[in-house]
Design an enzyme around this catalytic site. Structure first.
Site, PDB file in Angstrom:
ATOM      1  N   HIS A  89      -4.187  -4.284  -2.768  1.00 21.99           N
ATOM      2  CA  HIS A  89      -4.601  -4.089  -1.373  1.00 21.99           C
ATOM      3  C   HIS A  89      -4.857  -2.622  -1.058  1.00 21.99           C
ATOM      4  CE1 HIS A  89      -2.687  -8.199  -0.120  1.00 21.99           C
ATOM      5  NE2 HIS A  89      -3.817  -8.322  -0.780  1.00 21.99           N
ATOM      6  N   CYS A 128     -14.574   7.921   2.177  1.00 21.04           N
ATOM      7  CA  CYS A 128     -15.595   8.345   3.138  1.00 21.04           C
ATOM      8  C   CYS A 128     -16.739   7.323   3.159  1.00 21.04           C
ATOM      9  CB  CYS A 128     -16.147   9.718   2.733  1.00 21.04           C
ATOM     10  SG  CYS A 128     -17.470  10.296   3.816  1.00 21.04           S
ATOM     11  N   CYS A 177     -18.069  15.602   1.476  1.00 19.76           N
ATOM     12  CA  CYS A 177     -19.384  15.844   2.083  1.00 19.76           C
ATOM     13  C   CYS A 177     -19.304  16.603   3.407  1.00 19.76           C
ATOM     14  CB  CYS A 177     -20.113  14.508   2.305  1.00 19.76           C
ATOM     15  SG  CYS A 177     -19.434  13.484   3.624  1.00 19.76           S
ATOM     16  N   ALA A 236      16.471  -7.791  -2.361  1.00 18.31           N
ATOM     17  CA  ALA A 236      15.840  -7.366  -3.618  1.00 18.31           C
ATOM     18  C   ALA A 236      16.713  -6.361  -4.381  1.00 18.31           C
ATOM     19  CB  ALA A 236      14.478  -6.747  -3.325  1.00 18.31           C
ATOM     20  N   VAL A 277       0.833  -1.206   0.000  1.00 22.89           N
ATOM     21  CA  VAL A 277       0.000   0.000   0.000  1.00 22.89           C
ATOM     22  C   VAL A 277       0.874   1.265   0.000  1.00 22.89           C
ATOM     23  CG1 VAL A 277      -1.974  -1.118   1.102  1.00 22.89           C
ATOM     24  CG2 VAL A 277      -0.214  -0.072   2.548  1.00 22.89           C
ATOM     25  N   ASP A 278       2.212   1.055   0.030  1.00 26.03           N
ATOM     26  CA  ASP A 278       3.081   2.240  -0.061  1.00 26.03           C
ATOM     27  C   ASP A 278       3.107   2.738  -1.504  1.00 26.03           C
ATOM     28  OD1 ASP A 278       5.614  -0.195   0.087  1.00 26.03           O
ATOM     29  OD2 ASP A 278       5.420   1.142  -1.634  1.00 26.03           O
TER      30      ASP A 278
HETATM   31  N1  APR Z   1      14.629  -8.362  -0.196  1.00 30.49           N
HETATM   32  C1  APR Z   1      13.789  -9.313  -0.677  1.00 30.49           C
HETATM   33  N2  APR Z   1      12.838  -9.924   0.077  1.00 30.49           N
HETATM   34  C2  APR Z   1      12.749  -9.543   1.361  1.00 30.49           C
HETATM   35  C3  APR Z   1      13.589  -8.558   1.936  1.00 30.49           C
HETATM   36  C4  APR Z   1      14.556  -7.959   1.094  1.00 30.49           C
HETATM   37  N3  APR Z   1      15.403  -7.025   1.538  1.00 30.49           N
HETATM   38  N4  APR Z   1      13.255  -8.412   3.247  1.00 30.49           N
HETATM   39  C5  APR Z   1      12.238  -9.274   3.483  1.00 30.49           C
HETATM   40  N5  APR Z   1      11.939  -9.961   2.361  1.00 30.49           N
HETATM   41  C6  APR Z   1      10.910 -10.993   2.164  1.00 30.49           C
HETATM   42  C7  APR Z   1      10.693 -11.874   3.371  1.00 30.49           C
HETATM   43  O1  APR Z   1      11.578 -12.998   3.328  1.00 30.49           O
HETATM   44  C8  APR Z   1       9.233 -12.309   3.180  1.00 30.49           C
HETATM   45  O2  APR Z   1       9.151 -13.510   2.417  1.00 30.49           O
HETATM   46  O3  APR Z   1       9.688 -10.326   1.959  1.00 30.49           O
HETATM   47  C9  APR Z   1       8.622 -11.166   2.375  1.00 30.49           C
HETATM   48  C10 APR Z   1       7.654 -10.319   3.182  1.00 30.49           C
HETATM   49  O4  APR Z   1       6.578 -11.140   3.572  1.00 30.49           O
HETATM   50  P1  APR Z   1       5.379 -10.495   4.403  1.00 30.49           P
HETATM   51  O5  APR Z   1       5.944  -9.681   5.505  1.00 30.49           O
HETATM   52  O6  APR Z   1       4.414 -11.596   4.698  1.00 30.49           O
HETATM   53  O7  APR Z   1       4.723  -9.445   3.380  1.00 30.49           O
HETATM   54  P2  APR Z   1       3.762  -9.750   2.173  1.00 30.49           P
HETATM   55  O8  APR Z   1       4.069 -11.094   1.566  1.00 30.49           O
HETATM   56  O9  APR Z   1       3.801  -8.574   1.278  1.00 30.49           O
HETATM   57  O10 APR Z   1       2.313  -9.829   2.879  1.00 30.49           O
HETATM   58  C11 APR Z   1       1.204  -9.961   2.041  1.00 30.49           C
HETATM   59  O11 APR Z   1      -0.237  -9.701   3.962  1.00 30.49           O
HETATM   60  O12 APR Z   1      -0.554  -8.617   5.938  1.00 30.49           O
HETATM   61  C12 APR Z   1      -0.988  -8.688   4.634  1.00 30.49           C
HETATM   62  O13 APR Z   1      -1.947  -6.965   3.374  1.00 30.49           O
HETATM   63  C13 APR Z   1      -0.739  -7.380   3.932  1.00 30.49           C
HETATM   64  O14 APR Z   1      -0.050  -7.017   1.658  1.00 30.49           O
HETATM   65  C14 APR Z   1       0.258  -7.741   2.841  1.00 30.49           C
HETATM   66  C15 APR Z   1       0.048  -9.227   2.664  1.00 30.49           C
END
Ligand code: APR
EC number: 2.3.1.286
Length: 240
Positions: free
Chosen positions: A114, A122, A144, A224, A94-95
């Site tokens: 998401h 609203c 509104c 990443a 959501v960023d």
């Molecule tokens: N580079 C690459 N991958 C990374 C890094 C990095 N520097 N740091 C963390 N990760 C990986 C982690 O290993 C993990 O697998 O990013 C992943 C983040 O997983 P989550 O924290 O579960 O985030 P996400 O998969 O986006 O969650 C999905 O869950 O809570 C809901 O709505 C929320 O959109 C979110 C959704």
């Protein structure tokens, strides 16, 4: 031979090196907050001030000049712009870091399934607005004028993700699927790779193996900002 239609799925991991918390890492948001308290419609009905405080802290990060798109966001933007076939960037985030890394600020190739932290909606009049400041139950709706009905325009647990028809149509034609920085634990995004098995080349770029890793044709593990630019350059060279 023309390159296949491309779908890129990203999660919180792509924004981690920009300074934004992920959710399920040991220091993640769900280690510090309960989903039931801050990320469900019931939580908002029960204690809107607590939900606003959670999102105000995350929205404040979008105003922080120290938090910028990183090399992975820029590599993804390059790939989407240069890909010689249809390309769709689906983010669970959501960023606004993908938006800021893409020419023209995102637009058609970028789908926030998401929702977006920088938008509010609203509940009284239904109007949506771009909003990067703090929000409270006293904030009047810009359309509104009513206070108390404004909520973050993000998809909470138990709500329907955005753009599913468009994503399903893209999955039908997809020949190359790239998943970046997601733990593969939240559906429907976690189900995309299984839907594509045998029909598309699927690649996972993640810091470490995820729940979905066994389902991917290829997986590269590492930060990443290192893995994504390298993969994107190799991929574009394959099709030059
Ligand atoms: N580079 C690459 N991958 C990374 C890094 C990095 N520097 N740091 C963390 N990760 C990986 C982690 O290993 C993990 O697998 O990013 C992943 C983040 O997983 P989550 O924290 O579960 O985030 P996400 O998969 O986006 O969650 C999905 O869950 O809570 C809901 O709505 C929320 O959109 C979110 C959704």
């Amino acid at each position: 031979m023309t390159p296949p239609p491309l779908i890129i799925l990203t999660g919180a991991g792509i924004s981690a090196e920009s300074g934004l918390s992920t959710f399920r890492d040991p220091d993640g948001l769900w280690a510090r907050h309960r989903i039931e308290d801050v990320a469900t419609p019931e939580a908002f009905a029960r204690d809107p001030a607590r939900v606003h405080a959670f999102y105000n802290a995350r929205r404040a990060q979008l105003r922080d000049p120290a938090i910028q798109p990183n090399a992975a966001h820029h590599a993804v933007a390059r790939l989407v712009a240069a890909w010689p076939a249809p390309a769709l960037l689906v983010t669970q985030n959501v960023d606004d870091l993908h938006d800021r890394a893409m020419p023209g600020g995102g637009g058609a190739p970028l789908l926030h399934m998401h929702g977006e932290l920088a938008r509010i909606r609203c509940l009284a009049c239904g109007e949506g607005h771009r909003w990067t400041q703090d929000l409270s139950t006293a904030t009047p709706c810009p359309a509104c004028g009513k206070a108390g009905g404004l909520r973050p325009d993000v998809v909470w647990f138990g709500e329907v993700p955005l753009g599913l028809e468009r994503i399903e149509a893209a999955l039908e034609d997809c020949g190359l699927f790239l998943s970046i920085g997601t733990s593969g634990q939240v559906y429907p995004a976690a189900g995309f790779v299984a839907a594509l098995r045998g029909r598309a080349r699927t690649v996972e770029l993640n810091l470490e193996p995820s729940a979905g890793t066994p389902l991917f044709d290829e997986a590269e593990h590492g930060p990443a900002t290192r893995c994504v630019p390298r993969f994107v350059e190799r991929l574009l060279a394959e099709w030059r």
